[in-house]
Scaffold this active site. Structure first.
Site, short mmCIF file in Angstrom:
data_model
loop_
_atom_site.label_atom_id
_atom_site.label_comp_id
_atom_site.label_asym_id
_atom_site.label_seq_id
_atom_site.Cartn_x
_atom_site.Cartn_y
_atom_site.Cartn_z
N SER A 415 0.84 -1.19 0.00
CA SER A 415 0.00 0.00 0.00
C SER A 415 0.88 1.25 0.00
CB SER A 415 -0.97 -0.04 1.18
OG SER A 415 -1.92 0.99 1.09
N ASP A 467 -8.52 -3.52 -7.14
CA ASP A 467 -7.93 -2.75 -6.05
C ASP A 467 -7.93 -1.26 -6.38
OD1 ASP A 467 -6.49 -1.70 -3.97
OD2 ASP A 467 -4.80 -3.07 -4.16
#
Length: 637
Positions: A415, A467
């Protein structure tokens, strides 16, 4: 549409938002009225006790009051069903109905209070009647309390100013006083968002760096919403429409648009090798989240497994610094990675830099290389610089290579940590030219075009499914807002139908062609036309304002940024698996960054970002057991 204006201020709720709450209250009120009616008809002859006449009168008046409320709520529900998001004309009577409904709370509060007093003085009456009236009083106060909570939720701190802004908007281009007022409104909006961010991140240490991050993030959010006049439910409706629209467009794509050339043997072998490396390093990247992720992945046994580590004070040969619950974190790291204590030299659980990652501004990086246009995400680059100082200035890397000189240097992260890892790899390239980086689900808005191309030599990124984070950038967010505005403006259905249909589609799936996106004529090309109908959804309505003049369109402050390195995309095979026991299977391919230039809406746009999902996805693509680029699990420094 614009939020409703009541009592001289704007509220974060539209006139077509009252269908579902109104229907719910209508259902409760009708049941309540029927229950009181049945109670009165059955026990009216048994109210010969003290205060019995008052209790009888209480039920009669309550029946009348409930009947009036039921009629009012029925009118609110019916009016809320009229029109569309951009056509509130058929709902113009909603304000009057709400004033009436709010006024009815006064006699309801008074009557509930009197009922409580009379019940307390009627202990000799039939217990069933007394209990029923007590329940009635309790329900009255519960509904009143629930209404107060709703009012607090839909309260807009800028509502008083926004109401004036809406009326002043048509002449903003010609009235200097109004232009000055708009500037003050934007400043107030930034202040409100900053307070919200501080409340959300109440546990973050407050220092100068955090204050700058709060201010920058608040400015970004206030700027993003500054040129629209939408309520939250409008955004939800737009997202549900866009979800169906995107699925329909992908389904109807021509084969030449979706079938790429077959990879050669060398490219396939390279993909297989990098998948194995990703499979090796991803558990280590996930372990950085510490004990919360371990408990999440092992909800029944995790706490028992690491409980002893949390309570143990262990003398070690490695350096452990920063953060709370150090031994809990480290115990979970050992269990998630399978590594041993001897494999670690330095462990740090500092997390104070995470807030700076939310800042979307850019800055130039001094990398000492020939790459021009060295722009990067400002917040993440600050986190990378902090790590660089710790690793180089504090001698951590030198110590690591003095212990294990035969190993290479691999930097990994997930991330926002993946973004920091990619920038850190750039910074270390001068001293460690063979450094490698594996970035799992990195943010899209990270590197300039030149740095993106350069990063392909040493960085591999992994993205799963839809995502949202690898598609998240200021440019993509602005594009998402424009698409939502277009869909809402061309929508010819009421909001409640859009939400009901979108909820069904999100839960149970189906053929997107059977669930049209509500565009007139179903012409998907409307998405590429100039902004027309959404002019009514914009707060800037002066003749000189164009929707393309968004504050986020500034290439100086928010230039286009790209994800790091070569990108492996794991795409889900087969059905979506909504509301089923379907186990997802994935195919892997090399992807171009342009494939992530649009935010995809879907039920898995958030879950596909979770570290445990990435681990499972890799297990369902690659079945090799050995890591190719490292000799042992401890080979990463």
């Amino acid at each position: 549409m614009a939020g409703m204006v009541l009592f001289g201020r704007r509220w974060a709720i539209a006139s077509d938002d009252l269908f579902f709450p109104g229907l719910f209250e209508l259902f409760l009120r009708v049941l309540w009225w029927l229950g009181i009616l049945a109670l009165y008809l059955r026990y009216r002859g048994k109210l010969d006790c003290a205060r019995g006449v008052l209790l009888g009168n209480y039920m009669v008046v309550l029946l009348v009051l409930l009947a009036v409320i039921v009629c009012t709520m029925l009118a609110i529900v019916c009016v809320s069903m009229r029109g569309t998001i951009c056509n509130p004309g058929p709902r113009k009577s909603m304000s009057t109905l709400l004033y009436i409904r709010l006024a009815l709370f006064l006699p309801e509060i008074v009557w509930a209070s009197l009922g409580a007093v009379w019940v307390a003085e009627s202990t000799q009456c039939d217990k069933i009647v007394v209990s029923a009236i007590i329940a009635t009083v309790v329900v009255s106060w519960v509904i009143i309390g629930f209404t107060v909570v709703i009012i607090m939720v839909v309260f807009d701190p800028l509502g008083g100013k926004a109401a004036r802004y809406s009326s002043a908007a048509p002449t903003l281009a010609f009235n200097p006083e109004d232009s000055q007022f708009v500037g003050g409104l934007k400043t107030a909006a930034t202040s409100v968002w900053e307070k919200r961010m501080k409340l959300l991140c109440c546990c973050v240490e407050r220092d100068d760096q955090a204050h700058m991050a709060f201010s920058s993030t608040a400015e970004l959010f206030s700027t993003y919403f500054s040129d629209t006049d939408l309520v939250p439910s409008d955004l939800v409706a737009g997202l549900t429409l866009l979800h169906q629209q995107q699925d329909s467009l992908r389904r109807n794509q021509a084969p030449t648009e979706v079938v790429s050339h077959s990879p050669g043997p060398a490219q396939k072998d390279d993909l297989d090798a990098e998948l194995e490396n990703c499979r090796h390093y991803m558990p280590i990247a996930a372990a950085a989240y510490g004990w919360p992720l371990y408990i999440y992945r092992n909800p029944f046994t995790g706490l028992c497994r690491i409980g002893g580590d949390c309570c143990r004070s262990r003398t070690t040969e490695y350096d452990v610094v920063g953060g709370d619950q150090l031994h809990c974190h480290f115990g979970s790291v050992l269990r998630m990675t399978g590594l041993q204590h001897r494999d670690f030299i330095h462990i740090s659980f500092h997390d104070k830099d995470i807030l700076t990652d939310l800042s979307a501004e850019s800055e130039n990086l001094d990398l000492g290389c020939e790459v021009q246009d060295c722009m990067a995400h400002k917040g993440i680059s600050q986190a990378a610089k902090y790590l660089y100082r710790r690793l180089v200035s504090d001698g951590i890397l030198s110590q690591a290579f003095s212990v294990a000189p035969e190993y290479g240097l691999v930097i990994i992260g997930h991330s926002l940590g993946a973004g920091a890892a990619a920038l850190l790899a750039f910074m270390l390239r001068g001293a460690y030219p063979h450094v490698r980086c594996y970035a799992f689900s990195p943010p899209r808005g990270l590197l300039s075009k030149s740095l993106y191309e350069s990063s392909k030599d040493f960085t591999v990124s992994l993205v799963v499914g839809k995502d949202v984070v690898p598609r998240l950038s200021v440019t993509n967010m602005e594009d998402l807002k424009k698409k939502i505005l277009r869909l809402i403006a061309h929508c010819n259905k009421p909001k409640y139908k859009i939400l009901l249909r979108g909820c069904w589609y999100g839960l149970f799936g189906g053929n997107p062609d059977d669930l049209p996106t509500e565009l007139d004529g179903g012409d998907h090309r409307d998405l590429t036309l100039p902004l027309l109908g959404e002019q009514s959804l914009l707060t800037h309505k002066s003749p000189g304002y164009r929707p393309s003049d968004s504050p986020l369109g500034s290439p100086t402050k928010y230039p286009p940024l790209y994800p790091p390195g070569r990108i492996i995309h794991l795409e889900e095979e087969g059905p979506s698996g909504r509301c089923s026991c379907y186990t997802a299977q994935y195919t892997a391919k090399w992807a171009h960054e342009s494939e992530f230039s649009e935010i995809l809406i879907g039920g898995k746009m958030l879950t596909d970002h979770m570290p445990d999902v990435l681990i499972r996805a890799l297990d369902r693509v690659s079945n090799r057991d050995a890591c190719i680029s490292c000799p042992t699990p401890a080979g990463s420094a």
